[in-house]
Design an enzyme around this catalytic site. Structure first.
Site, short mmCIF file in Angstrom:
data_model
loop_
_atom_site.label_atom_id
_atom_site.label_comp_id
_atom_site.label_asym_id
_atom_site.label_seq_id
_atom_site.Cartn_x
_atom_site.Cartn_y
_atom_site.Cartn_z
N ASP A 70 -4.94 -9.68 9.43
CA ASP A 70 -5.39 -8.43 8.79
C ASP A 70 -6.46 -8.66 7.73
OD1 ASP A 70 -3.98 -6.40 10.12
OD2 ASP A 70 -2.22 -6.57 8.82
N ARG A 95 0.77 -10.47 4.34
CA ARG A 95 -0.61 -10.30 3.87
C ARG A 95 -0.87 -10.95 2.51
NH1 ARG A 95 -3.71 -4.82 4.85
NH2 ARG A 95 -5.36 -6.36 4.59
N ARG A 140 2.73 1.88 -0.28
CA ARG A 140 2.30 0.52 -0.65
C ARG A 140 2.14 0.39 -2.17
NH1 ARG A 140 -0.21 -1.96 4.02
NH2 ARG A 140 0.94 -1.17 5.82
N HIS A 169 -1.96 4.57 3.55
CA HIS A 169 -2.88 4.21 2.46
C HIS A 169 -3.70 5.46 2.13
CE1 HIS A 169 -3.43 -0.44 3.14
NE2 HIS A 169 -2.72 -0.22 2.04
N CYS A 269 -11.38 0.66 5.87
CA CYS A 269 -10.48 -0.49 5.72
C CYS A 269 -11.25 -1.81 5.82
CB CYS A 269 -9.40 -0.48 6.81
SG CYS A 269 -8.37 0.97 6.84
N1 ARG Z 1 -2.57 -3.68 9.28
C1 ARG Z 1 -3.06 -3.41 7.96
C2 ARG Z 1 -1.92 -2.98 7.06
O1 ARG Z 1 -1.07 -2.25 7.50
C3 ARG Z 1 -4.12 -2.36 8.02
C4 ARG Z 1 -4.79 -2.12 6.70
C5 ARG Z 1 -5.79 -1.02 6.73
N2 ARG Z 1 -6.53 -0.95 5.56
C6 ARG Z 1 -6.77 0.16 4.84
N3 ARG Z 1 -7.60 0.08 3.84
N4 ARG Z 1 -6.17 1.29 5.09
O2 ARG Z 1 -1.85 -3.39 5.92
#
Ligand code: ARG
Length: 276
Positions: A70, A95, A140, A169, A269
């Site tokens: 990612d 991550r 998040r 997000h 992203c």
């Molecule tokens: N697979 C990543 C996650 O879930 C995707 C992140 C996408 N980034 C964003 N800025 N929305 O963390």
């Protein structure tokens, strides 16, 4: 509405999707059985970089790290305001090592990096909008991080609650069209149903002239767009939103990043903005 919108050249940081894959599921878009067409992903990503350069923007790249699929989602690594870098602290353990990789890049490029104590995912949830920073929470980035961001930058932080897991997000449900530079009225585009009732009211109060997107626009990652004040780099599937943006004097520049949707990502992203 002004006759012609004014683009401002930006500096972006991106990461080539050399090791991009869907290996774990940390949002509803991800299914670890999904095969990613890596050649197509690379081609789509390169078309985004070409589009940025063709429109006068500067693009820096950070070296991708094997085992961090990612890492291509550069937006999540930090939020940069007035040359100050507020790093990230990822929710998902998978991550977490990305923060260090990006920190190393920022340091080598001459920036100091602040390491946050609370869980926060950079521009994924922290969206500078001129006089304030719009900040998402719910999936998040935590409320505690919002306070940390405000203390760090001395810029008011407006907390917004996300309620739909598909829009986990803030940058999947909202983007800044104009940050109000040069005394203009700032504006955003967003999908109201992604937010709690109170947060919807806050957005309507702050942005009475916002461009409101449909669920279809949002599901095709149309709100994961990047605007330079005139050009809007946007998913080609977000047709209703693109028409609305045109009506408001913006120029949509379609860029297809469909492979990245398999990981829950799109144009924004993949893009970190370095604001000087
Ligand atoms: N697979 C990543 C996650 O879930 C995707 C992140 C996408 N980034 C964003 N800025 N929305 O963390």
């Amino acid at each position: 509405m002004p006759d012609s919108r004014v683009p401002r050249p930006r500096r972006f940081l991106v990461c080539e999707p050399r090791h991009f894959a869907v290996q774990y599921a940390i949002n509803p878009w991800m299914n670890p059985g999904t095969r990613v067409d890596i050649d197509l992903a690379q081609e789509q990503w390169r078309s985004l970089i070409s589009a940025y350069r063709a429109h006068g923007h500067t693009v820096d790249t950070v070296e991708p790290v094997p085992g961090l699929p990612d890492m291509v989602f550069a937006a999540n690594s930090a939020v940069v305001v007035a040359g100050r870098v507020f790093g990230s602290s990822f929710h998902a353990p998978e991550r977490r090592p990305e923060s260090t990789a990006y920190e190393t890049w920022f340091k080598s490029a001459g920036f100091d990096v602040y390491r946050p104590e609370s869980v926060c995912e950079g521009e994924g949830d922290l969206v500078p909008a001129g006089r304030w920073i719009l900040a998402g929470t719910g999936f998040r980035t935590t409320r505690a991080a919002h306070h940390e961001v405000q203390e760090h930058f001395g810029v008011p932080v407006i907390g917004l609650k996300l309620t739909d897991p598909y829009f986990y997000h803030l940058d999947t449900a909202l983007f800044v069209l104009d940050d109000g530079h040069g005394g203009r009225e700032g504006n955003i585009a967003y999908y109201p149903e992604a937010f709690s009732p109170g947060s919807r009211e806050v957005l309507a109060r702050l942005y009475p002239d916002a461009v409101v997107a449909t669920r279809e626009d949002a599901l095709t990652f149309g709100l994961n767009s990047v605007s330079d004040g005139h050009h809007v780099f946007i998913d080609p599937g977000a047709t209703a939103l693109a028409a609305e943006l045109t009506r408001h004097g913006y120029l949509p520049v379609p860029v297809d990043l469909s492979e990245f949707r398999k990981a829950g990502g799109g144009i924004k992203c993949c893009t970190q903005e370095i604001r000087s």
